[in-house]
Write an enzyme that holds these catalytic residues in place. Structure first.
Site, PDB file in Angstrom:
ATOM      1  N   GLY A  13      -2.793 -26.742 -14.321  1.00  0.00           N
ATOM      2  CA  GLY A  13      -3.241 -27.182 -13.000  1.00  0.00           C
ATOM      3  C   GLY A  13      -4.114 -28.424 -12.988  1.00  0.00           C
ATOM      4  N   ARG A  34      -8.892 -20.918 -22.627  1.00  0.00           N
ATOM      5  CA  ARG A  34      -8.709 -19.779 -23.544  1.00  0.00           C
ATOM      6  C   ARG A  34      -7.380 -19.863 -24.278  1.00  0.00           C
ATOM      7  NH1 ARG A  34      -9.447 -15.449 -18.941  1.00  0.00           N
ATOM      8  NH2 ARG A  34      -8.240 -17.158 -18.006  1.00  0.00           N
ATOM      9  N   TYR A 153     -14.424 -14.573  -3.735  1.00  0.00           N
ATOM     10  CA  TYR A 153     -14.036 -15.921  -4.182  1.00  0.00           C
ATOM     11  C   TYR A 153     -14.823 -16.957  -3.380  1.00  0.00           C
ATOM     12  CZ  TYR A 153     -11.415 -20.141  -5.227  1.00  0.00           C
ATOM     13  OH  TYR A 153     -11.089 -21.425  -5.616  1.00  0.00           O
TER      14      TYR A 153
HETATM   15  P1  NDP Z   1      -5.033 -22.875 -12.667  1.00  0.00           P
HETATM   16  O1  NDP Z   1      -4.925 -21.383 -12.704  1.00  0.00           O
HETATM   17  O2  NDP Z   1      -3.780 -23.663 -12.804  1.00  0.00           O
HETATM   18  O3  NDP Z   1      -6.072 -23.364 -13.774  1.00  0.00           O
HETATM   19  C1  NDP Z   1      -7.267 -22.684 -14.017  1.00  0.00           C
HETATM   20  C2  NDP Z   1      -7.865 -23.153 -15.340  1.00  0.00           C
HETATM   21  O4  NDP Z   1      -9.112 -22.460 -15.525  1.00  0.00           O
HETATM   22  C3  NDP Z   1      -6.980 -22.820 -16.521  1.00  0.00           C
HETATM   23  O5  NDP Z   1      -6.952 -23.913 -17.411  1.00  0.00           O
HETATM   24  C4  NDP Z   1      -7.669 -21.644 -17.179  1.00  0.00           C
HETATM   25  O6  NDP Z   1      -7.520 -21.687 -18.585  1.00  0.00           O
HETATM   26  C5  NDP Z   1      -9.144 -21.913 -16.829  1.00  0.00           C
HETATM   27  N1  NDP Z   1      -9.915 -20.679 -16.866  1.00  0.00           N
HETATM   28  C6  NDP Z   1      -9.834 -19.616 -16.031  1.00  0.00           C
HETATM   29  N2  NDP Z   1     -10.645 -18.628 -16.440  1.00  0.00           N
HETATM   30  C7  NDP Z   1     -11.250 -19.089 -17.574  1.00  0.00           C
HETATM   31  C8  NDP Z   1     -12.181 -18.533 -18.482  1.00  0.00           C
HETATM   32  N3  NDP Z   1     -12.691 -17.293 -18.316  1.00  0.00           N
HETATM   33  N4  NDP Z   1     -12.590 -19.266 -19.535  1.00  0.00           N
HETATM   34  C9  NDP Z   1     -12.090 -20.504 -19.728  1.00  0.00           C
HETATM   35  N5  NDP Z   1     -11.214 -21.098 -18.902  1.00  0.00           N
HETATM   36  C10 NDP Z   1     -10.786 -20.382 -17.854  1.00  0.00           C
HETATM   37  O7  NDP Z   1      -5.756 -23.203 -11.302  1.00  0.00           O
HETATM   38  P2  NDP Z   1      -6.292 -24.589 -10.648  1.00  0.00           P
HETATM   39  O8  NDP Z   1      -5.974 -25.732 -11.508  1.00  0.00           O
HETATM   40  O9  NDP Z   1      -5.829 -24.591  -9.259  1.00  0.00           O
HETATM   41  O10 NDP Z   1      -7.857 -24.292 -10.649  1.00  0.00           O
HETATM   42  C11 NDP Z   1      -8.824 -25.176 -11.179  1.00  0.00           C
HETATM   43  C12 NDP Z   1     -10.074 -25.095 -10.326  1.00  0.00           C
HETATM   44  O11 NDP Z   1      -9.787 -25.567  -9.024  1.00  0.00           O
HETATM   45  C13 NDP Z   1     -10.657 -23.698 -10.140  1.00  0.00           C
HETATM   46  O12 NDP Z   1     -12.060 -23.780 -10.232  1.00  0.00           O
HETATM   47  C14 NDP Z   1     -10.235 -23.327  -8.722  1.00  0.00           C
HETATM   48  O13 NDP Z   1     -11.116 -22.403  -8.151  1.00  0.00           O
HETATM   49  C15 NDP Z   1     -10.311 -24.681  -8.071  1.00  0.00           C
HETATM   50  N6  NDP Z   1      -9.561 -24.828  -6.823  1.00  0.00           N
HETATM   51  C16 NDP Z   1      -8.207 -24.581  -6.785  1.00  0.00           C
HETATM   52  C17 NDP Z   1      -7.512 -24.726  -5.588  1.00  0.00           C
HETATM   53  C18 NDP Z   1      -6.071 -24.408  -5.468  1.00  0.00           C
HETATM   54  O14 NDP Z   1      -5.595 -24.242  -4.328  1.00  0.00           O
HETATM   55  N7  NDP Z   1      -5.317 -24.338  -6.537  1.00  0.00           N
HETATM   56  C19 NDP Z   1      -8.199 -25.205  -4.388  1.00  0.00           C
HETATM   57  C20 NDP Z   1      -9.610 -25.405  -4.534  1.00  0.00           C
HETATM   58  C21 NDP Z   1     -10.243 -25.244  -5.718  1.00  0.00           C
HETATM   59  P3  NDP Z   1      -7.164 -20.428 -19.533  1.00  0.00           P
HETATM   60  O15 NDP Z   1      -6.448 -19.419 -18.702  1.00  0.00           O
HETATM   61  O16 NDP Z   1      -6.362 -21.014 -20.641  1.00  0.00           O
HETATM   62  O17 NDP Z   1      -8.510 -19.960 -20.000  1.00  0.00           O
HETATM   63  C1  8X3 Z   2      -8.540 -22.355  -3.468  1.00  0.00           C
HETATM   64  C2  8X3 Z   2      -8.069 -22.686  -2.093  1.00  0.00           C
HETATM   65  O1  8X3 Z   2      -7.732 -21.800   0.243  1.00  0.00           O
HETATM   66  O2  8X3 Z   2      -7.211 -20.300  -1.578  1.00  0.00           O
HETATM   67  O3  8X3 Z   2      -9.898 -22.585  -3.632  1.00  0.00           O
HETATM   68  O4  8X3 Z   2      -9.480 -20.809  -1.053  1.00  0.00           O
HETATM   69  S1  8X3 Z   2      -8.130 -21.331  -1.091  1.00  0.00           S
END
Ligand code: NDP
Ligand code: 8X3
Length: 251
Positions: A13, A34, A153
């Protein structure tokens, strides 16, 4: 000389896209997550396609000792971190508060809030030593508003919002910039994780409209970190054009 950026959650992501975007701009990168295999693959790609140096750190941001040991073990060269992107995070479940699973709650609070703090606690002194640095915290529209069933969340992302503002004040005298980026709906593995691997339910979240993609946020991060030394972007909300708020989405 190339700058160094440390990106947490770089295995998919937004984090992965940010690693690629910053590599294009000649950053050397510390990438963490991880899933070790994915980090190795990404590292190979970044070094071969962009000729940058990469350091992979495999740790769970929830495990404080592991975060500390990994970061403390970096060489003096790699400790000169210019940019920290606190991106690792997740949602787990989407249930009314009365039906919420406590394990989901703990996972979100431990990852999104405590994990961000553990990483920051290790990196901030390194930036203070050099009297410079830039911390980019990935918040969410869920850190600005709450929506039905988003409860914990949303609370965790409101905490990120508060921590970003606090960091900006506390680190002002240290010459460290602090930015919050709050995306709306971005199509990544986020919803698959939220719905515990239910890919059909995850895909349905993004049906009928064009969401953001990870590269949109990566480009925003590049813009933010590439401003001149005297400019800081405090806060950015980035939404798909069809999304006005957490609930108003023109599908
Ligand atoms: P993804 O699930 O694609 O990526 C999440 C990343 O976080 C992965 O690389 C995962 O790595 C890492 N991660 C999760 N838990 C852990 C942990 N315990 N330790 C280490 N690494 C961890 O999601 P996104 O790219 O969408 O999310 C990235 C950020 O953006 C998050 O903070 C999310 O809340 C935020 N966000 C996302 C939105 C969306 O709509 N997608 C909107 C707004 C904010 P691994 O599993 O290998 O550990
Ligand atoms: C991720 C976007 O709309 O699911 O932070 O909260 S939403």
């Amino acid at each position: 000389m190339s700058k160094i950026a440390f990106i947490t959650g770089a295995t998919s992501g937004i984090g992965e896209a940010t690693a690629i975007e910053l590599a294009k701009h000649d950053y050397n990168l510390i990438i963490s997550g991880r899933r070790a295999g994915r980090l190795v693959e990404l590292s190979k790609r970044l070094t071969s396609e962009y000729g940058i140096k990469v350091q992979t750190l495999v740790f769970d941001v929830r495990v404080r000792e592991s975060v500390n040991d990994s970061i403390n073990a970096l060489s003096e060269e790699w400790k000169k971190i210019d940019v920290l992107v606190n991106n690792a995070g997740l949602a787990s479940g989407l249930d009314p508060i009365q039906d919420g699973d406590v394990e989901d709650w703990e996972k979100m609070i431990d990852t999104n809030v405590k994990g961000l703090l553990y990483v920051s606690k290790c990196v901030i002194p390194l930036m203070i030593e050099r009297k410079k640095g830039h911390i980019v915290n990935i918040g969410s529209i869920a850190g600005k508003e709450v929506y039905a069933n988003g409860n914990v969340y949303c609370a965790s992302k409101h905490a990120v919002e508060a921590l970003t503002k606090s960091m900006r004040i506390d680190l002002l005298k240290e010459g460290i910039k602090v930015t919050s980026i709050s995306p709306g709906l971005v199509e990544t593995e986020f919803s698959q994780v939220r719905f515990h691997g239910d890919t059909e339910r995850a895909a349905a979240v993004y049906k009928g409209f064009e969401p953001l993609n990870a590269e949109d946020i990566a480009e925003t991060i590049w813009f933010v970190v590439s401003r001149p030394a005297h400019v800081n972007i405090n806060d950015m909300i980035v939404m798909p054009t069809v999304q006005a708020s957490s609930v108003y989405i023109n599908k």
